[in-house]
Design a protein around this motif. Structure first.
Motif, PDB file in Angstrom:
ATOM      1  N   PRO A 139       0.817  -1.217   0.000  1.00 36.09           N
ATOM      2  CA  PRO A 139       0.000   0.000   0.000  1.00 36.09           C
ATOM      3  C   PRO A 139       0.853   1.271   0.000  1.00 36.09           C
ATOM      4  N   THR A 140       0.373   2.284  -0.681  1.00 37.15           N
ATOM      5  CA  THR A 140       0.961   3.615  -0.615  1.00 37.15           C
ATOM      6  C   THR A 140      -0.162   4.618  -0.434  1.00 37.15           C
ATOM      7  N   CYS A 141       0.192   5.798   0.095  1.00 38.13           N
ATOM      8  CA  CYS A 141      -0.837   6.790   0.421  1.00 38.13           C
ATOM      9  C   CYS A 141      -0.241   8.179   0.279  1.00 38.13           C
ATOM     10  N   ASN A 142      -1.068   9.153  -0.109  1.00 36.75           N
ATOM     11  CA  ASN A 142      -0.575  10.516  -0.283  1.00 36.75           C
ATOM     12  C   ASN A 142      -0.854  11.401   0.926  1.00 36.75           C
ATOM     13  N   ALA A 143      -1.276  10.826   2.041  1.00 28.97           N
ATOM     14  CA  ALA A 143      -1.516  11.614   3.249  1.00 28.97           C
ATOM     15  C   ALA A 143      -0.192  11.953   3.927  1.00 28.97           C
ATOM     16  N   SER A 144      -0.158  13.089   4.613  1.00 29.79           N
ATOM     17  CA  SER A 144       1.091  13.525   5.255  1.00 29.79           C
ATOM     18  C   SER A 144       1.500  12.591   6.384  1.00 29.79           C
ATOM     19  N   ASP A 145       0.516  11.998   7.067  1.00 27.33           N
ATOM     20  CA  ASP A 145       0.814  11.083   8.178  1.00 27.33           C
ATOM     21  C   ASP A 145       0.606   9.644   7.736  1.00 27.33           C
ATOM     22  N   ALA A 146       1.005   9.344   6.526  1.00 26.14           N
ATOM     23  CA  ALA A 146       0.667   8.066   5.915  1.00 26.14           C
ATOM     24  C   ALA A 146       1.229   6.882   6.697  1.00 26.14           C
ATOM     25  N   GLY A 171      -9.417  -3.461  13.737  1.00 28.91           N
ATOM     26  CA  GLY A 171     -10.432  -2.432  13.852  1.00 28.91           C
ATOM     27  C   GLY A 171     -10.007  -1.237  14.681  1.00 28.91           C
ATOM     28  N   GLN A 172      -8.835  -1.320  15.336  1.00 25.25           N
ATOM     29  CA  GLN A 172      -8.358  -0.213  16.156  1.00 25.25           C
ATOM     30  C   GLN A 172      -7.517   0.782  15.352  1.00 25.25           C
ATOM     31  N   THR A 173      -7.172   0.419  14.124  1.00 27.72           N
ATOM     32  CA  THR A 173      -6.295   1.282  13.333  1.00 27.72           C
ATOM     33  C   THR A 173      -7.002   1.733  12.066  1.00 27.72           C
ATOM     34  N   SER A 174      -6.583   2.866  11.542  1.00 31.17           N
ATOM     35  CA  SER A 174      -7.176   3.404  10.315  1.00 31.17           C
ATOM     36  C   SER A 174      -6.212   4.395   9.692  1.00 31.17           C
ATOM     37  N   GLN A 175      -6.515   4.817   8.488  1.00 32.57           N
ATOM     38  CA  GLN A 175      -5.702   5.792   7.773  1.00 32.57           C
ATOM     39  C   GLN A 175      -6.584   6.960   7.363  1.00 32.57           C
ATOM     40  N   GLY A 176      -6.267   8.153   7.845  1.00 36.65           N
ATOM     41  CA  GLY A 176      -7.024   9.327   7.468  1.00 36.65           C
ATOM     42  C   GLY A 176      -6.573   9.872   6.124  1.00 36.65           C
ATOM     43  N   LEU A 177      -7.511  10.421   5.372  1.00 37.45           N
ATOM     44  CA  LEU A 177      -7.213  11.003   4.064  1.00 37.45           C
ATOM     45  C   LEU A 177      -7.845  12.383   3.968  1.00 37.45           C
ATOM     46  N   GLY A 178      -7.156  13.304   3.343  1.00 35.89           N
ATOM     47  CA  GLY A 178      -7.718  14.624   3.117  1.00 35.89           C
ATOM     48  C   GLY A 178      -8.441  14.677   1.784  1.00 35.89           C
TER      49      GLY A 178
END
Length: 308
Positions: free
Chosen positions: A220-227, A237-244
């Protein structure tokens, strides 16, 4: 002549049998139509009957039940709704009839008597609202339960060595997704939570699914600053990835795989596919989570690509 008489006899017998069959079919069709127009009590629908925020009176009970009887309802399921969920419901009865008070029991007796008079079945909820009816007197093995599971992909044929991963034993609405149930999750320490093995299911994957499973998890790759995109595929279920805005998570399988469905929990977004990571095509729109924020297993148009 004997041959003629024999054929004639067969013809007459067939006419008699067919005539009887059509007559019986017509009778059954008439009975079916009559049953729909005036169904027996065993086939009549029942309905929830909510008593909201103490707004109950004998006159209202009788009026409700007589109206239900008139339209063909066969019974009621009395449902008591009180507490925070109905605090905004105005109180029209002075004083309101509160759950388990002597006045409430009098209303219940009246409702049961009216149902008997009208020929309606009367059922009751065993608690107020959706609070369930548990307590310390109910042992864990007899209480409400949910099914949790774990998965392990193995290559056959041959025996499976090693222990299977234990399913999550969390007080959660789904697997170990406890964000909205933290008060329940923390109410019982892990070593005291009830758990029991129920079944082991083994099944063969079709070739395309087996191919995808062999390559799981994708990179996986992500463009979020806190990726930290690994949280999207860790099954936790305790973890997630926020996206702007215009954010994305890309899954690279390294080679083309066939995708027919996804398990998804997140805000509305678009699932896209690409063979080279440059040209992307839309596969499906993924909706917002259901009430309660449960993941959704969604079918999508069959798509083959190395990246999604």
């Amino acid at each position: 002549m004997k041959s003629f008489k024999c054929l004639l006899g067969i013809y007459l017998s067939l006419c008699t049998v067919l005539g009887t069959f059509f007559c019986a079919a017509a009778i059954k069709a008439d009975e079916l139509a009559k049953g729909f127009a005036d169904p027996p009590d065993s086939s009549r629908p029942h309905t929830f009957w909510h008593w909201m925020n103490g707004n109950v009176s004998k006159e209202g009970i009788t009026a409700d039940l007589e109206a239900m009887k008139q339209v063909g309802i066969g019974g009621v399921f009395q449902f008591q709704v009180e507490g925070k969920m109905v605090e905004s419901v105005p109180v029209y009865i002075d004083p309101p009839v509160r759950h388990l008070t002597p006045e409430w029991f009098e209303m219940i007796r009246h409702a049961a008597a009216e149902c008997k008079r009208l020929g309606l079945e009367f059922s009751m909820m065993n608690c107020t609202g959706w609070s369930t009816s548990g307590g310390p007197w109910v042992p864990p093995e007899q209480s409400l339960m949910r099914i949790a599971w774990s998965e392990k992909h193995v290559k056959g044929p041959g025996p499976v060595k090693g222990a299977l991963p234990k399913p999550p034993c969390d007080y959660a609405q789904y697997q170990n997704l406890t964000a909205d149930r933290h008060h329940l999750h923390e109410s019982v320490p892990p070593e005291k939570r009830f758990y029991r093995d129920m079944a082991v299911l083994a099944y063969r994957l079709d070739p395309s699914a087996a191919h995808t499973a062999a390559l799981w998890p994708p990179k996986p790759t992500c463009n979020a600053s806190d990726a930290n995109p690994a949280t999207v595929t860790d099954g936790n279920g305790q973890t997630s990835q926020g996206l702007g805005n215009n954010g994305f998570v890309e899954f690279d399988f390294g080679e083309p795989v066939m995708v027919r469905g996804v398990e998804y929990l997140g805000t509305p977004c678009e699932l896209q596919a690409s063979s080279d990571g440059k040209a992307w095509r839309k596969v499906a729109a993924l909706p917002a989570p259901r009430q309660g924020k449960y993941p959704q297993t969604l079918p999508v148009p069959e798509s083959k690509a190395a990246r999604f």
